[in-house]
Design an enzyme around this catalytic site. Structure first.
Site, PDB file in Angstrom:
ATOM      1  CB  SER A  44      -0.885   0.025   1.247  1.00 19.88           C
ATOM      2  OG  SER A  44      -0.123   0.416   2.392  1.00 19.88           O
ATOM      3  CG  ASP A  45       1.315   5.898  -1.330  1.00 19.77           C
ATOM      4  OD1 ASP A  45       2.324   6.032  -0.612  1.00 19.77           O
ATOM      5  OD2 ASP A  45       1.052   6.682  -2.256  1.00 19.77           O
TER       6      ASP A  45
END
Length: 788
Positions: free
Chosen positions: A306-307
């Site tokens: 994920s960012d």
């Protein structure tokens, strides 16, 4: 206290209490260290990687498995596993943004190459590969002394859709074909299919054992980001943390997804980062159909991260789930493997207790994570004894790498205007220079976003002073925002005395960066007033230098005869000052071309949150990027001048292509049964032998001037207007070639009709139009007729 602040405070406390700090040490800690921890099956290099990964997973407790779901992984002493930080950055050189990097050690700096948008302007695949390979050598050298990880979160290959986007500077521009080509070269160069040593020779990664015998080895891991349709930071009431990108199937197929597909299929990237935003109402990191498409349809073999805090935003910003546990369960089941941040670390056990997450979901994620680490050789013993073990401080900031940074800056500079051939200046004929502008005597702001500590930065002023000793300087504006005219008087004084005046203005990270979009395309503050004031006082027409990654409306300067020349240098990196001086004084003939459209200020009336690429006259929507935009331009995509001029001669290209023999048998039968009715197109899925349709466009490039230099050949195509939503034109090939004055140079561009002449219909299906396809090289046109 907001949930975001609570998360931040928890992260700080957790790092202080339980996580191992990233500190520089002579050598990195490594698993499988003899004599106590090298007998585990996952340390056995003769076993397949899948077997080793499964073995490691089987030895972990549930609690230890959950600890692996954060970017900052704690050590497991009983198995001899050290802490590991997944988050390191290498966008255009080793950057200090991620916690995996430190410049506090035996390597205090790293080569700072031009920002990606500038390197993209070179339109040179071999340059892109070479830059990535050089960054990789420095990254592995820093790992060997304990100052970096092995997993880096670059490249950024999102489409530069809107000129206001603060992170457009980090991308290869607005064209999906160019972004795809850049992604392939960066990933291949960085992950180490080949790597350069100090002598410039190439070595191939060895394949010499069990799990290493199938070509799976990685020198480093590159990460394609941000998946997908991410290109808004903070505009109006919209934020990247909660923005819902509404994208139709046609735009998704032919604009937003191609760079990621290429990054995975051709580049073989080992990491994919899902973005903050929602896509058509579903958070990107929770969108199972998108993430699984990468694995099932594109053949992705790697880990998905994920960012940073993107899992938290699903609950805390987007209110998409009813609880943190639901957010964790959603992303794990969708295919996200690791959370940059601590959300999974804190909420996965609770999600398991509530029956929302199964241990098998975690095991699947860990298999992807450990498989990449194994391919990196992390469990193969002492890394200093491996094939990259000799890399160290002597391989960072080398003369070769600094020369490459200079060459990249040279090739990326774009000459936008040059009235009366004012440039290049005569090196022996200029008695005095006046350099004006807040960034002209600055080195810290010429790198752009995601910049580390450069090796040997040179300012624009220093570069120009090597040519003209009598060079004076005034800032004109205190800084880039230029909210005052206080410095104008000093600037006017030196401008009136000098033979030639150079004004350096534009953008820096105070105007455009991560989490900051622009609201205007005009020069900030009083910059335009500064230019006009200096132009009035200057003895000769002035030279205007523009910094920054985003397009600017400088139409006033383009039309002003008092401004002879305009050069865009973007964020040119540590060697930008030298490169610019070489261009201005003719030691380098500029050949860069804009990788994005420069729009007029009126474009800012278009809502930034409108993701549609194609123009819609019914609502006054002009479309986006050169492929679909129908409005006025300040400068077009691909614009770039030279100190010489070029013409083309088409040497060879087919007039007709027949699809019969290339189609699937049943498709050919269907075509033959049409009874003479005209077919407008065929679906690409029906074309079984695309390779047989490939052809080369052979071109002669004639340099008609007195200066040699490189030139970018750009081949476009256009289909008939009967196809709704077809691009105005689209780039299908490019080569950068070196030309000699008054001579011709031949080059060849390979065209694959299935890839390059196809378009997406409104259903998101790729079709190959039949009939005429017009190939275009500047004003030269050639039709290729495709028939069944």
């Amino acid at each position: 206290m907001s949930a975001r602040w609570r998360s931040l405070i928890f992260l700080i406390i957790l790092n202080l209490l339980t996580l191992q700090p990233i500190t520089s040490s002579p050598h990195p800690e490594f698993p499988c260290k003899p004599p106590d921890h090298n007998s585990y099956p996952f340390c056995n290099t003769s076993l397949p990687i899948s077997t080793r990964a499964q073995s490691l997973i089987s030895l972990l407790t549930l609690s230890e498995k959950i600890q692996q779901l954060s970017d900052n992984v704690t050590r497991i002493p009983r198995l001899g596993l050290p802490a590991y930080e997944w988050w390191s950055e290498s966008l255009h050189g080793i950057a200090g943004n991620g916690p995996g990097i430190t410049f506090n050690g035996s390597i205090p700096s790293a080569t700072s190459f031009p920002q990606v948008i500038v390197t993209a302007a070179a339109f040179n695949r071999s340059l892109w590969y070479s830059v990535a390979a050089a960054i990789a050598v420095e990254a592995r050298a820093m790992y060997n002394v304990g100052q970096a990880g092995l997993t880096f979160w670059a490249p950024n290959i999102n489409i530069f859709r809107d000129p206001r986007w603060g992170r457009g500077q980090e991308t290869p521009g607005e064209d999906p074909m160019v972004a795809s080509a850049y992604a392939i070269e960066y990933v291949m160069g960085f992950q180490g299919g080949n790597w350069r040593n100090g002598g410039g020779k190439r070595r191939v990664l060895r394949s010499d054992g069990g799990g290493s015998g199938n070509g799976d080895e990685l020198m480093l891991s590159a990460c394609c980001k941000h998946f997908t349709a991410y290109d808004l930071e903070s505009w109006g009431n919209f934020s990247r943390y909660s923005f819902n990108a509404v994208v139709n199937k046609q735009d998704m197929q032919d604009t937003y997804q191609p760079p990621f597909r290429s990054c995975i299929q051709q580049g073989k990237a080992s990491c994919l980062m899902c973005s903050y935003n929602q896509v058509n109402g579903i958070p990107a990191c929770a969108q199972q159909d998108l993430l699984q498409k990468a694995r099932d349809d594109w053949g992705f073999e790697g880990y998905i991260t994920s960012d940073c805090d993107a899992v938290a935003t699903i609950y805390e910003y987007q209110n998409y789930t009813k609880s943190p546990e639901d957010a964790v369960a959603l992303v794990l089941k969708a295919g996200t493997d690791i959370n940059c941040g601590t959300y999974m670390l804190r909420h996965t056990q609770s999600a398991i207790d509530q029956g929302k997450v199964r241990e098998e979901d975690i095991d699947r994620a860990l298999f992807n994570l450990f498989s990449v680490q194994l391919r990196l050789g992390l469990y193969d013993g002492d890394p200093t004894e491996g094939q990259f073990g000799k890399l160290g401080p002597q391989d960072v900031c080398t003369s070769d790498h600094k020369a490459l940074a200079l060459e990249a800056a040279r090739q990326g500079i774009v000459l936008l205007k040059n009235d009366e051939k004012f440039l290049p200046l005569n090196k022996k004929g200029i008695s005095s220079l006046a350099i004006i502008g807040p960034l002209a005597n600055n080195t810290s702001k010429l790198g752009g976003g995601y910049t580390g500590v450069p090796c040997s930065p040179t300012s624009i002023l220093e570069g120009l002073q090597t040519y003209v000793k009598q060079t004076s300087y005034a800032a004109g504006c205190v800084d880039i925002p230029c909210n005052s005219t206080e410095g104008f008087t000093e600037a006017l004084s030196i401008a009136a005395e000098a033979e030639v005046v150079i004004v350096v203005v534009g953008l820096d990270l105070s105007q455009e960066t991560e989490d900051r979009d622009r609201v205007s395309l005009l020069l900030p503050g009083y910059q335009r007033a500064l230019i006009s004031t200096i132009a009035t006082a200057s003895k000769n027409p002035l030279i205007l230098i523009l910094t920054g990654g985003g397009p600017l409306d400088v139409s006033f300067a383009e039309k002003d005869p008092r401004i002879s020349s305009i050069l865009w240098i973007g964020y040119p990196g540590e060697a930008g000052g030298i490169a610019l001086a070489e261009v201005i004084f003719g030691d380098y003939n500029p050949g860069g071309r804009l990788p994005m459209t420069w729009y007029p200020q009126s474009f800012t009336s278009i809502p930034m949150n409108d993701m549609n690429m194609r123009a819609d006259s019914s609502r006054g929507y002009p479309g986006r990027t050169y492929r679909f935009y129908t409005g006025d331009r300040v400068y077009g995509f691909g614009h770039g001048l030279s100190y010489t001029n070029f013409t083309y001669k088409l040497l060879s290209a087919p007039n007709k292509l027949s699809l019969l023999g290339s189609m699937k048998t049943e498709s050919e039968s269907n075509i033959l049964q049409e009874g003479g009715d005209k077919l407008d197109y065929v679906h690409i899925d029906e074309v079984q032998f695309c390779d047989s349709l490939r052809f080369h466009v052979q071109v002669s490039v004639i340099n008609n001037g007195g200066l040699s230099g490189s030139h970018v050949v750009m081949l476009y195509s256009r289909v008939q207007k009967i196809f709704q939503g077809a691009p105005e034109k689209q780039l299908i090939g490019f080569n950068r070639v070196h030309t000699v004055s008054y001579q011709h140079t031949e080059t060849s561009i390979l065209v694959d009709p299935c890839k390059h002449l196809s378009i997406a219909n409104e259903h998101g299906q790729i079709i190959l139009p039949l009939g005429d396809h017009t190939l275009m090289l500047e004003d030269l046109k050639h039709n290729v007729f495709i028939q069944t």
